[in-house]
Structures are given as structure tokens and as C-alpha cells.
Design a protein around this motif. Structure first.
Motif, mmCIF file in Angstrom:
data_model
loop_
_atom_site.group_PDB
_atom_site.id
_atom_site.type_symbol
_atom_site.label_atom_id
_atom_site.label_comp_id
_atom_site.label_asym_id
_atom_site.label_seq_id
_atom_site.Cartn_x
_atom_site.Cartn_y
_atom_site.Cartn_z
ATOM 1 N N VAL A 159 -27.356 -14.251 66.708
ATOM 2 C CA VAL A 159 -27.565 -15.579 66.747
ATOM 3 C C VAL A 159 -26.160 -16.511 66.853
ATOM 4 O O VAL A 159 -25.176 -15.961 66.243
ATOM 5 C CB VAL A 159 -28.215 -16.115 65.479
ATOM 6 N N SER A 160 -26.350 -17.350 67.896
ATOM 7 C CA SER A 160 -25.031 -18.434 67.706
ATOM 8 C C SER A 160 -24.787 -19.088 66.677
ATOM 9 O O SER A 160 -25.918 -19.566 65.790
ATOM 10 C CB SER A 160 -25.078 -19.290 68.788
ATOM 11 N N CYS A 161 -23.514 -19.158 65.926
ATOM 12 C CA CYS A 161 -23.238 -19.937 64.840
ATOM 13 C C CYS A 161 -21.840 -20.626 64.967
ATOM 14 O O CYS A 161 -21.137 -20.060 65.698
ATOM 15 C CB CYS A 161 -23.345 -19.014 63.484
ATOM 16 N N ILE A 162 -22.110 -22.010 64.167
ATOM 17 C CA ILE A 162 -20.799 -22.566 64.037
ATOM 18 C C ILE A 162 -20.619 -23.103 62.890
ATOM 19 O O ILE A 162 -21.373 -23.826 62.326
ATOM 20 C CB ILE A 162 -21.051 -23.909 65.223
ATOM 21 N N ALA A 163 -19.421 -22.753 62.391
ATOM 22 C CA ALA A 163 -19.225 -22.883 60.950
ATOM 23 C C ALA A 163 -17.825 -23.523 60.887
ATOM 24 O O ALA A 163 -16.924 -23.820 61.933
ATOM 25 C CB ALA A 163 -19.136 -21.693 60.094
ATOM 26 N N ILE A 164 -17.451 -23.907 59.519
ATOM 27 C CA ILE A 164 -16.077 -24.644 59.289
ATOM 28 C C ILE A 164 -15.429 -23.516 58.485
ATOM 29 O O ILE A 164 -15.816 -22.619 57.771
ATOM 30 C CB ILE A 164 -16.345 -25.854 58.541
#
Length: 339
Positions: A159-164
Motif C-alpha cells: 500500500v502507498s504511504c506518506i509519513a513524516i
């Protein structure tokens, strides 16, 4: 003049609009979905009929007409601290703004781990963090629904994920305090059920270890991100016989509460206590002392998630992305050198 028979709005369909406007169903669909590939003459005819019939196309009708849904579900796990969160407000603002620009409809879903989520007629899902609701994410993926996760790095799912970079941002904040000569630095955490809070704690610990400073569990105060619990932590900290000279706080809202408590107790900021927050909440600029903080790109994270989901929903890409966005230390007035 020929009068058209008024039909009940409950029985009007996209087919009726197409018939009365003298155009195809596909043309009506393109007008409804604000596509540019419609002749102006036909667009005006369709809009006139829609107005006359008071036709309100349902999400289901739009999906049937276009072959896909443009509805994006934003799923936010419900826990106490979420209602105090600058993060949640920025996330909703960022996602909502770009959904509007891309002509996508936004469905907000506050959920807990025990409840199932209804994703019928939804084209894609943005999961804002995964906190005890991993099964909801797994079910959506198993159902073939395009998904993107934000504010949580998911290593073991396709799954695509965008985190800090919470760990790196926290370490940079503590390194800065150490560079000013502080050796006893407290930490007020966020809710430890969140990946962000646990990573910020880990960044704090790694920075202390890097500089050979001892880790003192008694000056680590765990909270739920609320200002109330931050106030309680600040009162405990200030009452200590030998209080720390600096504190790294896991959110700006809590850091401002710590600052308020310190001032109420006659402490001067930053002379008696240096404070660093996390978020870059604009409210940190307007207190008696401007707050030094770690800026996290919340709007960018939110909008990148919509762009990524849009590509997945339109089948313009099939591979998934895993992205960690960098933070930035913003130095203002709430920290001072000692010694």
C-alpha cells in the motif's frame, strides 16, 4: 411554447435529462462531472434541463454513468487526543482543498478499531494513521479499493504511504537543546498509541545517547496530546526539587500549555526553561514568547496523498509508493544557552 410535464424529483434519472436535452447520457455525465470535452451549446442545454427538473445526481448515479466513483473516504481513527490535534485539522484542510480542485467528493469517517467502515460507492480511501484499525485497511485492500496511508509508515503491506520523519525531527530538536548547553532535557510525549508519538520519543532517546547523556525516565511524561494532560505534566516538572532546564514537547499545543504553566509559576521563558514544540502551529507565533518548533509538512503530506490516490483510482499507475517527508527545525525565542 411547449410545456414539459414536471416529473417527481425522486423518479428523475440521468436518462430523463439526456432525453429532454436531446443529448447522450455520456454528455450529461460529462457536464455533471465538469469535464471540459463538451460543446458549450450542449452544456447549456443540459444545465437548463437539470435546473428545470431540479435534478440532483446521486453519487451512485454518477458512478454508474462514469464507470467509477470519485468519492474519497478520509478515515481518521477516533481517540481522545485527535480532537485537540492541529494535525487533524491541517490534514482535513489539505485533503479537502485538493479533492475540491480535482473535482473529487470527500467523505469523512471518524472510526474506532471495533467498528467496520462502509466503503460502498467509494472510489478510494485515505487512512489517516493506522491506530488499532489495521483490519479496516486490510479489508479495503482485499476488496480491491485503492488506498493510501498517511502519517504512518507501513512496511509490510502493498500500500502507498506518506509519513513524516518524526524520529529525525525529534532528534534535531533535542540536538539543538544540547548544543545550547542543556544536559537535563525533559520530554512530554503524545499519545503512545500513535506511531508519531513513539517515533518522537525514540528520536529524543537517540539524541541523548548520541551525546552521552543519561536517560531519566522520571522526566519523561506520557500524555494523550491534550492540553489538560500537558498542564499536569508541566506542573509535575516545575515542582521537582531540581527541574530540567529544557523540555521537548511532542506538539505545539501542549508546548504552549507548558509555557503558560511555567509563567503562572513565576518562571521566565527561556531564562528558566527552554521549550521546543512540534508541528509549527501558527498559534506558537502569537504568545508572549515565540515558540521554537519542528515544522512538519502536513499540508504537503495531505495533498500528496490525494494526488497519489487519484492516480491509483484512475488506473494511471499500479505500483505503490512509500515516502517519508523531512521536517525542519524553526528557531524562534523560547530557547536559550545556559552555562
Amino acid at each position: 411554447m411547449v410545456r414539459r410535464k414536471k416529473e417527481s424529483s425522486h423518479s428523475i434519472s440521468i436518462k430523463d435529462v439526456a432525453r429532454l436535452a436531446g443529448v447522450s447520457i455520456a454528455t450529461v455525465s460529462r457536464v455533471i462531472n465538469k469535464r471540459d470535452s463538451v460543446k458549450e451549446k450542449n452544456r447549456l442545454k443540459v444545465l437548463d434541463v437539470i435546473k428545470e427538473l431540479k435534478f440532483n445526481p446521486s453519487v451512485v448515479a454518477q458512478r454508474l454513468a462514469t464507470g467509477r466513483s470519485n468519492v474519497v473516504a478520509l478515515v481518521i481513527p477516533r481517540y481522545e487526543g485527535i480532537f485537540y490535534s492541529f494535525y487533524a485539522l491541517e490534514l482535513i484542510r489539505g485533503v479537502g482543498t485538493l479533492c475540491d480542485a480535482l473535482k473529487m467528493d470527500l467523505l469523512l469517517n471518524l472510526t474506532d478499531a471495533r467498528s467496520s467502515i462502509n466503503l460502498k460507492n467509494v472510489g478510494g480511501v485515505i487512512f489517516a494513521d493506522v491506530i488499532g484499525n489495521r483490519v479496516q485497511l486490510e479489508d479495503a485492500l482485499a476488496g480491491g479499493i485503492p488506498c493510501v496511508v498517511v502519517n504512518c509508515f507501513v512496511e509490510d503491506l502493498a500500500v502507498s504511504c506518506i509519513a513524516i520523519d518524526n524520529l529525525g525531527g525529534a532528534a534535531e530538536a533535542v540536538n539543538y537543546l544540547i548544543s545550547l548547553g542543556h544536559k537535563r532535557i525533559a520530554h512530554i510525549t503524545g499519545d503512545m498509541i500513535t506511531q508519531a508519538a513513539s517515533e518522537r520519543l525514540e528520536g529524543y532517546k537517540q539524541a541523548l545517547k548520541k551525546h552521552g547523556l543519561s536517560l531519566e525516565e522520571e522526566i519523561i511524561f506520557k500524555t494523550d496530546y491534550s492540553r489538560g494532560q500537558a498542564r499536569g505534566a508541566a506542573e509535575q516538572l516545575i515542582k521537582m526539587p531540581h527541574p530540567p532546564t529544557a523540555v521537548f514537547v511532542a506538539s505545539d499545543a501542549m508546548a504552549l500549555e507548558v509555557m503558560a504553566v511555567a509563567r503562572e509559576r513565576g518562571k521566565k521563558i527561556p531564562q528558566d526553561l527552554s521549550i521546543v514544540g512540534f508541528d509549527d502551529n501558527p498559534s506558537g507565533l502569537y504568545g508572549p514568547v515565540a515558540l521554537t518548533t519542528v515544522r512538519q509538512p502536513l499540508i504537503k503530506m495531505a495533498q500528496e496523498s490525494v494526488r497519489e490516490l487519484s492516480l491509483l483510482m484512475s488506473k494511471k499507475k499500479s505500483e505503490f509508493e512509500k515516502i517519508i517527508l523531512p521536517t525542519e527545525l524553526v528557531i524562534r525565542e523560547s530557547c536559550q544557552k545556559i552555562g
